[in-house]
Design a protein around this motif. Structure first.
Motif, mmCIF file in Angstrom:
data_model
loop_
_atom_site.group_PDB
_atom_site.id
_atom_site.type_symbol
_atom_site.label_atom_id
_atom_site.label_comp_id
_atom_site.label_asym_id
_atom_site.label_seq_id
_atom_site.Cartn_x
_atom_site.Cartn_y
_atom_site.Cartn_z
ATOM 1 N N ARG A 86 -4.935 13.094 -3.924
ATOM 2 C CA ARG A 86 -5.931 12.354 -4.724
ATOM 3 C C ARG A 86 -5.303 11.475 -5.802
ATOM 4 O O ARG A 86 -5.801 11.372 -6.907
ATOM 5 N N LEU A 87 -4.171 10.867 -5.480
ATOM 6 C CA LEU A 87 -3.486 9.984 -6.424
ATOM 7 C C LEU A 87 -4.090 8.595 -6.383
ATOM 8 O O LEU A 87 -4.426 8.083 -5.317
ATOM 9 N N ALA A 88 -4.207 7.973 -7.539
ATOM 10 C CA ALA A 88 -4.712 6.600 -7.612
ATOM 11 C C ALA A 88 -3.785 5.675 -6.841
ATOM 12 O O ALA A 88 -2.568 5.880 -6.803
ATOM 13 N N ASP A 89 -4.364 4.671 -6.216
ATOM 14 C CA ASP A 89 -3.616 3.640 -5.479
ATOM 15 C C ASP A 89 -2.843 4.187 -4.281
ATOM 16 O O ASP A 89 -1.818 3.626 -3.902
ATOM 17 N N TYR A 93 0.832 -1.182 0.000
ATOM 18 C CA TYR A 93 0.000 0.000 0.000
ATOM 19 C C TYR A 93 0.875 1.243 0.000
ATOM 20 O O TYR A 93 1.919 1.286 0.638
ATOM 21 N N ASN A 94 0.427 2.271 -0.698
ATOM 22 C CA ASN A 94 1.119 3.554 -0.738
ATOM 23 C C ASN A 94 0.364 4.541 0.135
ATOM 24 O O ASN A 94 -0.822 4.789 -0.080
ATOM 25 N N ILE A 95 1.040 5.118 1.103
ATOM 26 C CA ILE A 95 0.444 6.073 2.024
ATOM 27 C C ILE A 95 0.877 7.472 1.613
ATOM 28 O O ILE A 95 2.056 7.710 1.372
ATOM 29 N N SER A 96 -0.089 8.395 1.516
ATOM 30 C CA SER A 96 0.256 9.763 1.131
ATOM 31 C C SER A 96 -0.773 10.743 1.695
ATOM 32 O O SER A 96 -1.781 10.339 2.269
ATOM 33 N N HIS A 97 -0.511 12.021 1.490
ATOM 34 C CA HIS A 97 -1.436 13.078 1.885
ATOM 35 C C HIS A 97 -2.734 12.893 1.101
ATOM 36 O O HIS A 97 -2.709 12.659 -0.114
ATOM 37 N N ALA A 98 -3.863 12.993 1.772
ATOM 38 C CA ALA A 98 -5.158 12.742 1.134
ATOM 39 C C ALA A 98 -5.479 13.748 0.035
ATOM 40 O O ALA A 98 -6.149 13.405 -0.947
ATOM 41 N N ALA A 156 -8.207 8.707 -3.696
ATOM 42 C CA ALA A 156 -8.897 9.140 -4.912
ATOM 43 C C ALA A 156 -10.402 8.929 -4.811
ATOM 44 O O ALA A 156 -11.178 9.721 -5.341
ATOM 45 N N LYS A 157 -10.834 7.869 -4.115
ATOM 46 C CA LYS A 157 -12.253 7.512 -4.086
ATOM 47 C C LYS A 157 -12.911 7.705 -2.730
ATOM 48 O O LYS A 157 -14.122 7.543 -2.614
#
Length: 70
Positions: A9-12, A1-6, A58-59
């Motif tokens: 809005r990057l896919a995956d 899983y890739n964790i990032s700032h919400a 993203a979703k």
């Protein structure tokens, strides 16, 4: 899983959400939308059920969650 700032809005990619449940109290929901992977918590004394979820950036949908609250 890739964790990032919400907000990216990057896919995956996703961010964590921690829900604390106490009998007779409102749910406490902690959204780690800035991509945090660790945090110091000091909830009030009491018995809790905790549920950790990974939220798709993203979703805004749950990607995965703990099998059952702990």
């Amino acid at each position: 899983y890739n964790i990032s700032h919400a907000d990216a809005r990057l896919a995956d990619t996703g961010h964590f959400r921690l829900t604390l449940e106490r009998a007779g109290k409102a749910l406490e929901v902690l959204e780690f939308r800035q991509g945090q992977t660790e945090a110091w918590l000091q909830p009030p004394l009491g018995d809790y059920q905790m549920r950790l979820e990974l939220i798709n950036n993203a979703k805004e949908a749950v990607m995965t969650r703990t099998a059952k609250p702990v």
